[in-house]
Design a protein around this motif. Structure first.
Motif, PDB file in Angstrom:
ATOM      1  N   ILE A  61       0.864  -1.187   0.000  1.00 24.28           N
ATOM      2  CA  ILE A  61       0.000   0.000   0.000  1.00 24.28           C
ATOM      3  C   ILE A  61       0.894   1.228   0.000  1.00 24.28           C
ATOM      4  O   ILE A  61       1.887   1.298   0.740  1.00 24.28           O
ATOM      5  N   ARG A  62       0.547   2.187  -0.822  1.00 23.49           N
ATOM      6  CA  ARG A  62       1.202   3.498  -0.836  1.00 23.49           C
ATOM      7  C   ARG A  62       0.107   4.566  -0.868  1.00 23.49           C
ATOM      8  O   ARG A  62      -1.040   4.274  -1.220  1.00 23.49           O
ATOM      9  N   TYR A  63       0.475   5.806  -0.542  1.00 21.69           N
ATOM     10  CA  TYR A  63      -0.463   6.915  -0.718  1.00 21.69           C
ATOM     11  C   TYR A  63       0.295   8.178  -1.069  1.00 21.69           C
ATOM     12  O   TYR A  63       1.427   8.387  -0.642  1.00 21.69           O
ATOM     13  N   THR A  87      -0.767  12.486  -2.808  1.00 14.43           N
ATOM     14  CA  THR A  87       0.258  13.302  -2.213  1.00 14.43           C
ATOM     15  C   THR A  87      -0.261  13.858  -0.900  1.00 14.43           C
ATOM     16  O   THR A  87      -1.428  14.203  -0.789  1.00 14.43           O
ATOM     17  N   SER A  88       0.622  14.010   0.091  1.00 12.80           N
ATOM     18  CA  SER A  88       0.216  14.426   1.424  1.00 12.80           C
ATOM     19  C   SER A  88       0.523  15.894   1.678  1.00 12.80           C
ATOM     20  O   SER A  88       1.352  16.489   0.997  1.00 12.80           O
ATOM     21  N   HIS A  89      -0.133  16.424   2.691  1.00 14.64           N
ATOM     22  CA  HIS A  89       0.138  17.783   3.146  1.00 14.64           C
ATOM     23  C   HIS A  89       0.537  17.721   4.617  1.00 14.64           C
ATOM     24  O   HIS A  89      -0.115  17.013   5.408  1.00 14.64           O
ATOM     25  N   PRO A  90       1.587  18.428   5.028  1.00  8.00           N
ATOM     26  CA  PRO A  90       2.004  18.369   6.437  1.00  8.00           C
ATOM     27  C   PRO A  90       0.910  18.734   7.428  1.00  8.00           C
ATOM     28  O   PRO A  90       0.902  18.228   8.554  1.00  8.00           O
ATOM     29  N   ARG A  91      -0.036  19.583   7.029  1.00 10.32           N
ATOM     30  CA  ARG A  91      -1.100  19.988   7.948  1.00 10.32           C
ATOM     31  C   ARG A  91      -2.045  18.845   8.281  1.00 10.32           C
ATOM     32  O   ARG A  91      -2.768  18.899   9.283  1.00 10.32           O
ATOM     33  N   ASP A  92      -2.083  17.802   7.456  1.00 10.93           N
ATOM     34  CA  ASP A  92      -3.046  16.718   7.633  1.00 10.93           C
ATOM     35  C   ASP A  92      -2.390  15.408   8.079  1.00 10.93           C
ATOM     36  O   ASP A  92      -3.022  14.354   8.018  1.00 10.93           O
ATOM     37  N   TYR A  94       7.882   4.517   2.454  1.00  6.31           N
ATOM     38  CA  TYR A  94       8.183   5.646   1.560  1.00  6.31           C
ATOM     39  C   TYR A  94       7.044   6.635   1.668  1.00  6.31           C
ATOM     40  O   TYR A  94       5.872   6.270   1.555  1.00  6.31           O
ATOM     41  N   LEU A  95       7.373   7.901   1.881  1.00  5.38           N
ATOM     42  CA  LEU A  95       6.343   8.933   2.035  1.00  5.38           C
ATOM     43  C   LEU A  95       6.740  10.177   1.251  1.00  5.38           C
ATOM     44  O   LEU A  95       7.840  10.706   1.431  1.00  5.38           O
ATOM     45  N   HIS A  96       5.817  10.627   0.408  1.00  5.22           N
ATOM     46  CA  HIS A  96       6.002  11.898  -0.297  1.00  5.22           C
ATOM     47  C   HIS A  96       5.269  12.967   0.494  1.00  5.22           C
ATOM     48  O   HIS A  96       4.048  12.962   0.583  1.00  5.22           O
ATOM     49  N   LEU A  97       6.046  13.889   1.094  1.00 13.04           N
ATOM     50  CA  LEU A  97       5.488  14.914   1.970  1.00 13.04           C
ATOM     51  C   LEU A  97       6.030  16.283   1.551  1.00 13.04           C
ATOM     52  O   LEU A  97       7.086  16.711   2.019  1.00 13.04           O
ATOM     53  N   PRO A  98       5.334  16.980   0.662  1.00 12.79           N
ATOM     54  CA  PRO A  98       5.841  18.259   0.146  1.00 12.79           C
ATOM     55  C   PRO A  98       5.974  19.316   1.232  1.00 12.79           C
ATOM     56  O   PRO A  98       5.044  19.527   2.022  1.00 12.79           O
ATOM     57  N   VAL A  99       7.106  20.002   1.243  1.00 14.17           N
ATOM     58  CA  VAL A  99       7.331  21.097   2.188  1.00 14.17           C
ATOM     59  C   VAL A  99       7.465  22.434   1.469  1.00 14.17           C
ATOM     60  O   VAL A  99       7.152  23.478   2.014  1.00 14.17           O
ATOM     61  N   GLN A 100       7.968  22.437   0.239  1.00 12.96           N
ATOM     62  CA  GLN A 100       8.068  23.583  -0.670  1.00 12.96           C
ATOM     63  C   GLN A 100       9.187  24.556  -0.327  1.00 12.96           C
ATOM     64  O   GLN A 100       9.863  25.048  -1.223  1.00 12.96           O
ATOM     65  N   PRO A 119      11.855   3.510  11.313  1.00 18.50           N
ATOM     66  CA  PRO A 119      13.210   4.033  11.128  1.00 18.50           C
ATOM     67  C   PRO A 119      13.734   3.957   9.703  1.00 18.50           C
ATOM     68  O   PRO A 119      14.596   4.753   9.321  1.00 18.50           O
ATOM     69  N   ASP A 120      13.228   3.009   8.901  1.00 19.46           N
ATOM     70  CA  ASP A 120      13.721   2.866   7.527  1.00 19.46           C
ATOM     71  C   ASP A 120      12.921   3.706   6.529  1.00 19.46           C
ATOM     72  O   ASP A 120      13.054   3.531   5.314  1.00 19.46           O
ATOM     73  N   LEU A 121      12.100   4.630   7.022  1.00 21.53           N
ATOM     74  CA  LEU A 121      11.261   5.435   6.142  1.00 21.53           C
ATOM     75  C   LEU A 121      12.111   6.292   5.203  1.00 21.53           C
ATOM     76  O   LEU A 121      13.014   7.003   5.633  1.00 21.53           O
ATOM     77  N   ALA A 122      11.806   6.222   3.917  1.00 22.86           N
ATOM     78  CA  ALA A 122      12.411   7.105   2.923  1.00 22.86           C
ATOM     79  C   ALA A 122      11.462   8.262   2.669  1.00 22.86           C
ATOM     80  O   ALA A 122      10.263   8.065   2.488  1.00 22.86           O
ATOM     81  N   LEU A 123      12.020   9.449   2.649  1.00 21.44           N
ATOM     82  CA  LEU A 123      11.204  10.645   2.515  1.00 21.44           C
ATOM     83  C   LEU A 123      11.466  11.326   1.184  1.00 21.44           C
ATOM     84  O   LEU A 123      12.614  11.495   0.762  1.00 21.44           O
TER      85      LEU A 123
END
Length: 477
Positions: free
Chosen positions: A260-262, A264-269, A287-293, A324-328
């Motif tokens: 399972i993947r998800y 795109t995320s927003h830091p506020r949520d 693996y998490l895609h978390l845009p900071v801009q 701990p092995d999370l890729a960002l």
């Protein structure tokens, strides 16, 4: 060019997809909507009766690319007309939503313009276009504005009118599943609230039903999609309101689903429950895609992001605490109006402190209708180019270091397609890295354990571990 569909053969549709994974999902569903009308997929516009451009408005000069492609299709349409045949041209997606009236005025060859919330009405739009046969008699001089336009935000959800997914929606064991659309955040640089509309969450029952259908059709990996996917709050099967964390836990119970993947995320949520899921659900990939801009609080405020750099850093620390092995991965915009050297230095420091496995980087460009377009202190293009190069260099070094760190480990790889060389196949690691091995097409769609042997800037190579059966991620982690 002779029309090859005049003798009872199936009609053909060619869909060109620009931009994000949501557009890939939308293109697949447009194909599903058109299939009952007799349309099979074509590999090229030249062999198609209908061409759909599913457009994206995020990248710079997106509209110009669409008009350039429409110019080529206009010439193909004229050629068809000279041979006594026809070609129907449709523009869909976010450029269609943002510039629908202008498209039908500027390019008379276009028959249909449809926004991302109305493509379920394609059969009706095709019928309306056919009824306007006199106006559609395109000879290079057809009067502008004769195309059919549908860019309304309908009261009903398009998902209620889409056919159930099928094997055609599953590619090499992977499938996209749209659970949320639209955005209420109104970042000052972004067009999404204007092209995709307000945030909408699909009910949990509908999402789970589609997830089960996709797994039954062969999916072993599902990617949950949304403009702000972690803002999803849908009605649950018990009548209560669920968040994304509860939804992921329920999807993870589907027999046969391995990944399972998800996005795109927003830091506020990114709430407590969702952070916990990353440590509790082994099917959820690390693996998490978390845009900071940006790494500058001043610029984040000007962007209307609703969070600061410290909030982002705390989120990352908590996520890595449970996994701990999370890729960002993240998104960065350089050169936002008023960005100073100090602001850019803050971004570089944030990257250095955080460490990213991959990232998408952009130079700020004005988007008509957004608040950012009206801001003063727009930066010189050469300065933006220099800052982008510096940021990409740092991120590239981090990505290579992350890839290097996996060399020598055994990881499960989901193989997706043939590689660039004969006898080679390409797959994705749990951290979404490209992995090449020697193998054959029989591996495509399967998860196989691979010992990683060498790392490069954008990929890794390895060898299949013999004597072991395909494994779930938790068995190899």
């Amino acid at each position: 060019m002779k029309d090859v569909r005049t003798d009872g053969q199936r009609k053909r549709v060619f869909i060109r997809t620009y931009g994000c994974q949501m557009n890939v999902y939308d293109s697949d569903r447009m194909a599903d909507v058109l299939r009952p009308l007799g349309y099979a997929l074509s590999e090229s516009p030249e062999q198609a009766d209908l061409v759909v451009l599913n457009t994206c408005h995020i990248r710079e000069r997106a509209s110009e690319k669409v008009y350039s492609e429409l110019g080529r299709l206009r010439d193909l349409k004229l050629e068809r007309r000279r041979d006594g045949a026809d070609l129907t041209i449709a523009v869909a997606g976010c450029v269609a939503q943002a510039e629908g009236e202008e498209i039908v005025q500027r390019q008379p060859a276009v028959d249909i313009v449809v926004g991302p919330q109305a493509y379920h009405r394609l059969p009706e739009l095709l019928a309306r276009a056919a009824r306007k046969s006199d106006e559609r008699r395109f000879d290079g001089q057809r009067r502008p504005g004769a195309g059919v336009l549908d860019t309304e935000f309908p009261a009903e959800s398009k998902f209620d009118h889409l056919p159930a997914p099928s094997e055609a929606d599953v590619r090499a064991g992977s499938a996209f599943l749209s659970i949320q659309e639209g955005c209420d955040k109104f970042c000052t640089f972004c067009v999404v609230p204007y092209t995709r509309g307000a945030e909408y969450s699909r009910p949990a029952v509908a999402v789970l039903q589609e997830a089960r259908s996709l797994v039954a059709a062969g999916a072993i990996e599902l990617t949950l999609l949304g403009q702000n996917v972690n803002a999803w709050h849908g009605e649950g099967a018990d009548g209560s309101t669920w968040g994304l964390a509860r939804l992921i836990r329920e999807i993870a119970e589907i027999e046969g689903l391995v990944r399972i993947r998800y996005t795109t995320s927003h830091p506020r949520d990114m709430d407590d429950a969702l952070i916990a899921v990353h440590g509790d659900v082994p099917q959820l990939m690390p693996y998490l895609h978390l845009p900071v801009q940006s790494g500058s609080d001043r610029i984040l405020d000007a962007m209307n992001r609703g969070h600061g750099r410290d909030h982002f850093r705390r989120l990352v620390d908590r996520l890595r605490g449970v996994r701990p092995d999370l890729a960002l991965s993240s998104d960065f915009i350089v050169g936002f109006p008023g960005e100073s050297d100090a602001d850019f230095d803050d971004t570089m420091r944030l990257v250095d402190e955080t460490g990213f496995a991959s990232a998408y980087t952009f130079k700020y460009s004005r988007r008509p209708g957004t608040p950012g377009a009206a801001l003063g202190d727009q930066l010189d293009e050469s300065l933006k180019t220099a800052r982008l190069a510096a940021l990409q260099s740092l991120l590239g070094t981090q990505q290579r270091a992350f890839n290097d760190s996996k060399v020598g480990t055994i990881v499960p790889v989901l193989f997706a397609e043939a590689g660039r060389k004969p006898g080679q196949v390409l797959g994705k690691s749990p951290w979404l890295q490209s992995v090449y091995v020697e193998g054959d097409a029989g591996m495509i769609g399967s998860i196989v354990d691979v010992r990683l042997r060498a790392a490069y800037a954008l990929s890794l190579t390895g060898e299949v571990v013999t004597g072991q059966s395909p494994s779930r991620f938790e068995a190899a982690a």
